[in-house]
Design an enzyme around this catalytic site. Structure first.
Site, PDB file in Angstrom:
ATOM      1  N   TYR A 182       0.845  -1.205   0.000  1.00  0.00           N
ATOM      2  CA  TYR A 182       0.000   0.000   0.000  1.00  0.00           C
ATOM      3  C   TYR A 182       0.875   1.247   0.000  1.00  0.00           C
ATOM      4  O   TYR A 182       0.872   2.008  -0.933  1.00  0.00           O
ATOM      5  CB  TYR A 182      -0.938  -0.018   1.204  1.00  0.00           C
ATOM      6  CG  TYR A 182      -1.909   1.143   1.220  1.00  0.00           C
ATOM      7  CD1 TYR A 182      -3.021   1.143   0.390  1.00  0.00           C
ATOM      8  CD2 TYR A 182      -1.711   2.238   2.060  1.00  0.00           C
ATOM      9  CE1 TYR A 182      -3.914   2.213   0.385  1.00  0.00           C
ATOM     10  CE2 TYR A 182      -2.588   3.306   2.076  1.00  0.00           C
ATOM     11  CZ  TYR A 182      -3.688   3.291   1.239  1.00  0.00           C
ATOM     12  OH  TYR A 182      -4.564   4.339   1.237  1.00  0.00           O
ATOM     13  N   SER A 211      -6.349   1.696  -4.380  1.00  0.00           N
ATOM     14  CA  SER A 211      -6.442   3.082  -3.943  1.00  0.00           C
ATOM     15  C   SER A 211      -5.060   3.731  -4.029  1.00  0.00           C
ATOM     16  O   SER A 211      -4.502   3.839  -5.118  1.00  0.00           O
ATOM     17  CB  SER A 211      -7.010   3.151  -2.522  1.00  0.00           C
ATOM     18  OG  SER A 211      -7.327   4.475  -2.182  1.00  0.00           O
ATOM     19  N   ASP A 220     -17.685   5.584  -6.935  1.00  0.00           N
ATOM     20  CA  ASP A 220     -16.553   5.864  -6.057  1.00  0.00           C
ATOM     21  C   ASP A 220     -16.509   7.358  -5.738  1.00  0.00           C
ATOM     22  O   ASP A 220     -16.293   8.188  -6.623  1.00  0.00           O
ATOM     23  CB  ASP A 220     -15.253   5.426  -6.738  1.00  0.00           C
ATOM     24  CG  ASP A 220     -14.065   5.411  -5.784  1.00  0.00           C
ATOM     25  OD1 ASP A 220     -14.120   6.111  -4.760  1.00  0.00           O
ATOM     26  OD2 ASP A 220     -13.094   4.684  -6.067  1.00  0.00           O
ATOM     27  N   HIS A 266     -15.637   2.764  -3.540  1.00  0.00           N
ATOM     28  CA  HIS A 266     -14.208   2.664  -3.223  1.00  0.00           C
ATOM     29  C   HIS A 266     -13.888   1.422  -2.401  1.00  0.00           C
ATOM     30  O   HIS A 266     -12.771   1.267  -1.914  1.00  0.00           O
ATOM     31  CB  HIS A 266     -13.751   3.915  -2.477  1.00  0.00           C
ATOM     32  CG  HIS A 266     -12.275   4.148  -2.542  1.00  0.00           C
ATOM     33  ND1 HIS A 266     -11.606   4.447  -3.711  1.00  0.00           N
ATOM     34  CD2 HIS A 266     -11.309   4.105  -1.576  1.00  0.00           C
ATOM     35  CE1 HIS A 266     -10.326   4.591  -3.471  1.00  0.00           C
ATOM     36  NE2 HIS A 266     -10.105   4.381  -2.180  1.00  0.00           N
TER      37      HIS A 266
END
Length: 698
Positions: free
Chosen positions: A229, A309, A392, A427
């Protein structure tokens, strides 16, 4: 009352306090500002102090205590837990202690201090595990108990309780695994977790958590999926996902990287990967990929990456900067045009993490890695699977649309560039289970196809998925046999008394509960049917009940620890007819050449399984059961889960007058209890142990 105000999504907070005791006219008072570096504030149990988790001049975190009065300011706060080698993630005060949850590069620990930060000890939690949801229990005066969730990459979540010792006692206190445990539908006993460290471009050591089947050969031919991430100070901690079994059963290796931008080593780790230093995140990830290939885990043709993301941005930067390292990329709800992201409705909240094009230095950094702006015509890009939600609200799905179109026009590899748009998702948060399953299935299908993955042959792997009913039955039989063998091996190590108890369970639990019990014992879990070694100084309590009582047996043992020996009958009671047949076994009176077992309290319930029993037969059987129980000399406590009396159930309209005539009639089970002058103790639908106050027989 405390209020926390976030400065966008960059991890800065301001805190405000309002004294509710002062009435409606009380004003809000600001305690901390964005620049103060205070991440979290907690109120002491006695409302006398505030405990603050701060990263000001302490990137890994420290704990402050501020007296709670009308004149106190942040400068008056005292340092009680200084910065150390671990990241302070959470603070939870109780009546007498302060609990601090730490993160050490991914795994967790919990420390316990006095309220002034002295006499710290570490709780004995399972090693290399992740801890979340540390909360205090406040349901009794002076309560110092806490609950927390523990998990690992190879074991599902379980909730643990911890109770410190009394002030007169010493030691770490009692740590117990509660009955609130997630069960995995698949076995992970053949999976091992290896933690290694990679040297990034600038020399920084990056942790890698590698999940693989035991005995995996590092010959470079293993399908390997790397996930990360790297942003917003979010830490990638151990987490269990049973769906990864599909990946492992096809020879796959799964890797989680704790790259910079996250919070695994504190705020400095986060700040080293945001704003103008965002390229460090991409360099860390590329170094991890190169390490896995050079170390023989995979080769570029068998290598894939995944992120979402902010991790989607990572995927975009990685595939445009290092297309030669990877065969397939999966990118969820990512940002790819970094020059326009702040113009989106949610874009302003990301400025504190990515920067703004209005700032010269930040614009140069954004443009240097913006994935959309670095797609080059004629480059052989890997296969890419973009996923986006049309609803989203955090990342504009147009990012995925135009990145897909740009790569489709530019790539020379012939590998597919795919986009999956869903009107039923955003999302990620709040997405329906059916949609999440569909997304997961599509991701697996894409990766299996691109990496040429197939189930490993049965002689190499025992955990392949069955393809028909017979294979499923054969596999289950083999699993049950293996579990039974382990159970019998475990049983052979026990004392003769406990072996006798386990044999009684094997003879009585039946085809449904016995396999569940064996799995629990082989897996090291506690069970309602665990053998109880009596303390001769304490009274003996026997719980006889249906499946409902199975749920509260462990809670009864915990609450009565040191007060009573709490036993459970060797099976669920079933209907009253079964109770009459099995009562001697449950009472422990079936052992040859042994005197009848002595019980001080017998707590029982019948009813759920007697819905089809004729009322007269039900009443007669209850009468016999009560009579036999009274002969033991024990105190009898009845917790009934009997179905509601017929008069309480809905009837056609024409019977309303008939119901009024009979509404004062006692239900059948109450008739039996009235004759024996037992106190009424009805629970619908969940009984709990313990009698109601005496004095009101029906």
């Amino acid at each position: 009352m405390l209020a926390s105000v976030a400065n966008g999504d960059g991890g800065q907070f301001a805190h405000y306090f309002r004294d509710l005791k002062a009435g409606d006219s009380a004003a809000w008072r600001q305690i901390t500002r964005f620049e103060d570096g205070v991440k979290h504030v907690a109120i002491s149990v006695d409302d006398s102090s505030l405990y603050l988790r701060s990263v000001k001049d302490a990137p890994r975190g420290k704990v402050l205590r501020l007296p709670l009065n009308t004149t106190s300011e942040l400068k008056d706060a005292a340092l009680i837990v200084p910065e150390g080698d671990a990241v302070v993630e959470g603070i939870v005060p109780t009546a007498s202690f302060l609990f601090v949850a730490d993160l050490i590069g991914g795994p967790s620990r919990i420390r316990r201090f006095d309220l002034d930060g002295k006499h710290g000890i570490e709780l004995p939690i399972p090693p290399a595990s992740g801890v979340e949801d540390l909360v205090a229990l406040n349901d009794r005066p002076g309560d110092n108990r806490v609950l927390f969730t523990q998990t690992s990459y190879a074991e599902p979540r379980a909730i643990y309780s911890y109770e410190p010792p009394s002030r007169e006692a010493t030691g770490a206190g009692a740590l117990k695994k509660t009955a609130l445990v997630k069960k995995s539908p698949v076995d992970f006993s053949d999976i091992e977790v290896v933690r290694e460290f990679v040297t990034s471009k600038d020399g920084t050591k990056i942790p890698l958590n590698i999940l693989r089947r035991k005995g995996t050969k590092l010959d470079g031919n293993n399908p390997t999926l790397l996930y990360a991430y790297g942003g917003y100070g979010v830490s990638e901690r151990p987490e269990f996902a049973f769906t990864q079994r599909l990946w492992f059963d096809r020879g796959g290796i799964y890797v989680v990287a704790n790259i910079r931008g996250g919070g695994e080593y504190g705020e400095a780790w986060h700040l080293a990967g945001n704003l103008t230093k965002k390229q460090n995140v991409f360099d860390d990830f590329a170094a991890c990929a190169e390490y896995l290939i050079k170390s023989g885990y995979a080769n570029p043709a068998k290598f894939a990456t995944e992120g979402g993301s902010n991790g989607g941005l990572l995927m975009g930067a990685f595939l445009t900067q290092h297309p030669e390292l990877v065969r397939a990329v999966v990118s969820h709800v990512g940002i790819y045009d970094m020059l326009r992201v702040e113009l989106d409705p949610n874009g302003a909240f990301n400025v504190t993490e990515f920067g703004s094009v209005k700032d010269s230095a930040q614009f140069k950094a954004l443009h240097a890695y913006s994935p959309f702006h670095h797609v080059v015509d004629g480059v052989k890009y890997p296969a890419v699977f973009f996923l986006a939600g049309e609803n989203d609200g955090r990342v504009n799905p147009s990012n995925s649309r135009k990145m897909t179109a740009r790569l489709q026009a530019a790539t020379a590899s012939g590998h597919p560039i795919l986009l999956r748009l869903s009107s039923g998702s955003g999302h990620g948060m709040g997405t329906a289970l059916t949609e999440r399953i569909a997304q997961k299935a599509d991701v697996f299908a894409f990766l299996f196809d691109q990496l040429g993955m197939k189930p490993i042959a049965d002689d190499d792997l025992k955990n392949t998925e069955p393809t028909n009913a017979k294979e499923a039955a054969d596999k289950k039989a083999a699993e049950d046999k293996a579990i039974d063998e382990k159970f019998q091996q475990w049983k052979a190590t026990l004392s003769p008394e406990q072996q006798q108890w386990e044999s009684t369970l094997e003879a009585n639990l039946g085809a449904f509960y016995l396999p569940l019990y064996k799995r629990e014992k082989v897996g090291g879990s506690i069970s309602a049917w665990d053998y109880v070694k009596d303390d001769p100084k304490l009274p003996r309590v026997l719980l006889i009940g249906d499946s409902v009582s199975r749920g509260y047996t462990l809670a009864a043992r915990e609450s009565l620890a040191g007060k009573a020996n709490v036993h459970r009958a060797a099976e669920n009671c079933g209907p009253t007819a079964n109770g009459l047949k099995k009562l001697d076994i449950w009472l422990g009176n079936d052992a040859p050449n042994q005197p009848p077992a002595h019980w001080d309290v017998i707590h029982f319930n019948f009813g759920i399984h007697d819905r089809a029993t004729k009322p007269a037969d039900y009443e007669d059987r209850l009468e016999q059961i009560i009579t036999r129980l009274q002969k033991t000399g024990a105190k009898i406590i009845w917790a009934s889960t009997t179905p509601r009396p017929a008069r309480c159930q809905r009837r056609p309209r024409r019977h309303r007058r008939h119901r009024r005539k009979k509404r004062n009639r006692r239900p059948r089970h109450a008739e039996a209890r009235y004759r024996h002058r037992r106190p009424v103790h009805l629970h619908h639908p969940s009984p709990r142990p313990g009698p109601k106050p005496e004095g009101r027989p029906l």
